[in-house]
Design a protein around this motif. Structure first.
Motif, short mmCIF file in Angstrom:
data_model
loop_
_atom_site.label_atom_id
_atom_site.label_comp_id
_atom_site.label_asym_id
_atom_site.label_seq_id
_atom_site.Cartn_x
_atom_site.Cartn_y
_atom_site.Cartn_z
N TYR A 162 0.81 -1.21 0.00
CA TYR A 162 0.00 0.00 0.00
C TYR A 162 0.85 1.27 0.00
CZ TYR A 162 -3.42 3.49 1.21
OH TYR A 162 -4.20 4.62 1.19
N CYS A 163 1.99 1.23 0.69
CA CYS A 163 2.80 2.44 0.79
C CYS A 163 3.39 2.87 -0.56
CB CYS A 163 3.91 2.28 1.82
SG CYS A 163 5.27 1.20 1.31
N GLN A 164 3.30 2.01 -1.58
CA GLN A 164 3.76 2.41 -2.91
C GLN A 164 2.92 3.56 -3.47
OE1 GLN A 164 6.57 0.97 -3.78
NE2 GLN A 164 6.35 -0.42 -2.03
N ILE A 165 1.66 3.63 -3.04
CA ILE A 165 0.78 4.71 -3.51
C ILE A 165 1.33 6.06 -3.08
CG2 ILE A 165 -1.56 5.69 -3.31
CD1 ILE A 165 -1.48 3.18 -4.97
N GLU A 166 1.89 6.12 -1.87
CA GLU A 166 2.37 7.39 -1.34
C GLU A 166 3.86 7.60 -1.58
OE1 GLU A 166 1.25 7.06 2.73
OE2 GLU A 166 -0.85 7.58 2.36
N VAL A 212 -8.15 1.27 -4.34
CA VAL A 212 -7.17 0.91 -3.32
C VAL A 212 -7.56 1.51 -1.98
CG1 VAL A 212 -4.79 1.29 -2.58
CG2 VAL A 212 -5.25 0.46 -4.88
N SER A 213 -8.12 2.72 -2.00
CA SER A 213 -8.59 3.35 -0.76
C SER A 213 -9.73 2.53 -0.16
CB SER A 213 -9.06 4.78 -1.03
OG SER A 213 -7.99 5.57 -1.52
N MET A 214 -10.60 1.98 -1.01
CA MET A 214 -11.68 1.13 -0.52
C MET A 214 -11.10 -0.10 0.18
SD MET A 214 -14.96 0.88 -0.32
CE MET A 214 -15.65 -0.34 0.78
#
Length: 422
Positions: A247-251, A331-333
């Protein structure tokens, strides 16, 4: 479901806030995250202006807070169970206030000296340690203060408030002109001090000031043995490390993909981060409906499955801006299905006398946040950029598999009576 039934359920979700300790805890979650993010995201900018050192040295100084947090987080919960949650909570709050005010003094009187980066780095590590004392224990306080049926809603609300604070903190600091200024340290320090006094007053004479009874209190070695022997908790922790790793790849590394793919990549990436923050809040009602219909295990599996499918599909298609926005929303969901539900499961797994130990150990999932940017960066450095989504999808699939194999249909192994409000 009738309108009256829906209204009753909605009201019950907020009934927990009749407890003053829960209300103050939730308020502290929002305001302390907000003031922390007036300055924490801008540490690199501040140091680059005031320290004559290479960027990698500045990166080490900034990263010391994460190292301190990871090191202390695992043990702070055990300490809370042994010496009392109130003491650990107040040490974390008063300690954080002290650290931020010391940041101000160091920035005022030591700036430009050889000691400045050294003392600043030590204080940053201290902030990580103090935050690890405070944040896990607040979850334990809410769990101990509420009947079992009210805890899931409060954990979801807590997660939304955290994201809301993190989303508006940096732009608010930039708008007010204090984001990388010494004033942010004073505001943060004073805010921590106010809530420290509030918690000190509210928890006087309550059972939170006491440790477990002599027959229930475990040594650090005994607590480690309990955690090591809990197969479900081990699996849950491993799955969350894998999920946060992806998930941290998004940020982080998604910024490189966006910057290479679009002429206005930097601006568009900032838009994606805003979309992520807004989606986490906007999708919460839908996630709440789903989590009420499914048990925690199926909710986490659904979130991991959605994350995996979305990421793997994106590795197979050519995407534009609309596609990336859709990716971030989906992805947020997945995020709002997985992360708050994990806190619910940790609460159900923990024996009442070991909640601090379990919530403290659950911070090990932040290992994924620490290692994720580096591993994703290696993928981008040596492979095609589209394979970043494959990497994310495979991590999500592995997280799904671990939950499927280890988490029981009814994860609550401990059937002690629910704690009543203090």
């Amino acid at each position: 479901m009738s309108v009256d039934t829906k209204a009753a359920q909605s009201t019950s979700d907020f009934a927990a806030y009749r407890n003053p300790l829960v209300s103050v805890t939730m308020a502290s979650t929002f305001f302390l995250k907000l003031v922390s993010f007036l300055c924490i995201p801008f540490m690199t900018i501040y140091l680059s202006k005031n320290v004559d050192a290479p960027l990698y040295v500045i990166g080490v100084i900034v990263g010391l807070s994460q190292i301190g947090s990871l090191t202390a987080g695992f043990f702070s919960g055990m300490l809370a169970d042994r010496v009392g949650k109130r003491l650990v909570l107040l040490v974390g709050l008063f300690g954080s206030a002290f650290v931020f005010l010391m940041f101000f003094l160091v920035a005022t009187f030591l700036r430009g000296s050889a000691l400045f980066p050294v003392v600043f780095g030590l204080l940053n590590a201290g902030y990580g340690v103090m935050s690890a004392f405070f944040w896990p224990v607040t979850q334990v306080l809410m769990a101990d203060s509420l009947p079992k049926e009210r805890r899931p809603a409060v954990f979801r609300h807590r997660y939304v408030l955290t994201n809301f604070a993190v989303g508006i903190g940096p732009p608010a600091g930039a708008l007010l002109g204090i984001a990388s200024a010494r004033a942010a340290f004073v505001i943060s320090g004073c805010s921590y001090l106010v809530f420290a006094i509030a918690f000190w007053w509210l928890t006087r004479g309550t059972r939170f000031g006491f440790s477990a009874g002599p027959t229930e209190r475990r040594s650090f070695t005994g607590a480690l043995k309990v955690l090591a022997g809990d197969r479900v908790f081990r699996g849950l922790t491993v799955s969350m490390i894998l999920f946060t790793l992806a998930y941290c790849q998004i940020e982080s590394n998604l910024s490189a993909v966006v910057n290479d793919g679009f002429a206005d990549g930097v601006r568009f990436f900032s838009i994606l981060l805003t979309v992520n923050a807004v989606a986490v809040i906007a999708l919460q009602p839908l996630a709440t409906v789903i989590s009420k219909r499914l048990d925690p295990r199926r909710t986490i599996l659904l979130g991991n499955g959605l994350f995996t499918v979305v990421c793997l599909l994106f590795s197979l298609v050519t995407f534009g801006k609309a596609g990336l926005i859709a990716l971030v929303v989906l992805v947020s969901m997945a995020e709002v299905l997985v992360v708050p539900t994990v806190s619910v499961v940790v609460d159900e797994l923990a024996p009442p006398t070991m909640r601090g130990t379990y919530f403290g150990a659950a911070t090990l999932r932040n290992l994924g946040l620490g290692a994720g940017p580096a591993l994703g960066g290696l993928v981008l450095a040596f492979l095609d950029r589209g394979l970043l989504f494959v990497f994310m999808g495979l991590c999500g699939a592995a997280a799904w598999a671990v939950v499927h194999l280890t988490l029981r249909e009814n994860p609550g192994a401990h059937t002690d009576p629910s704690s009543e409000p203090v």
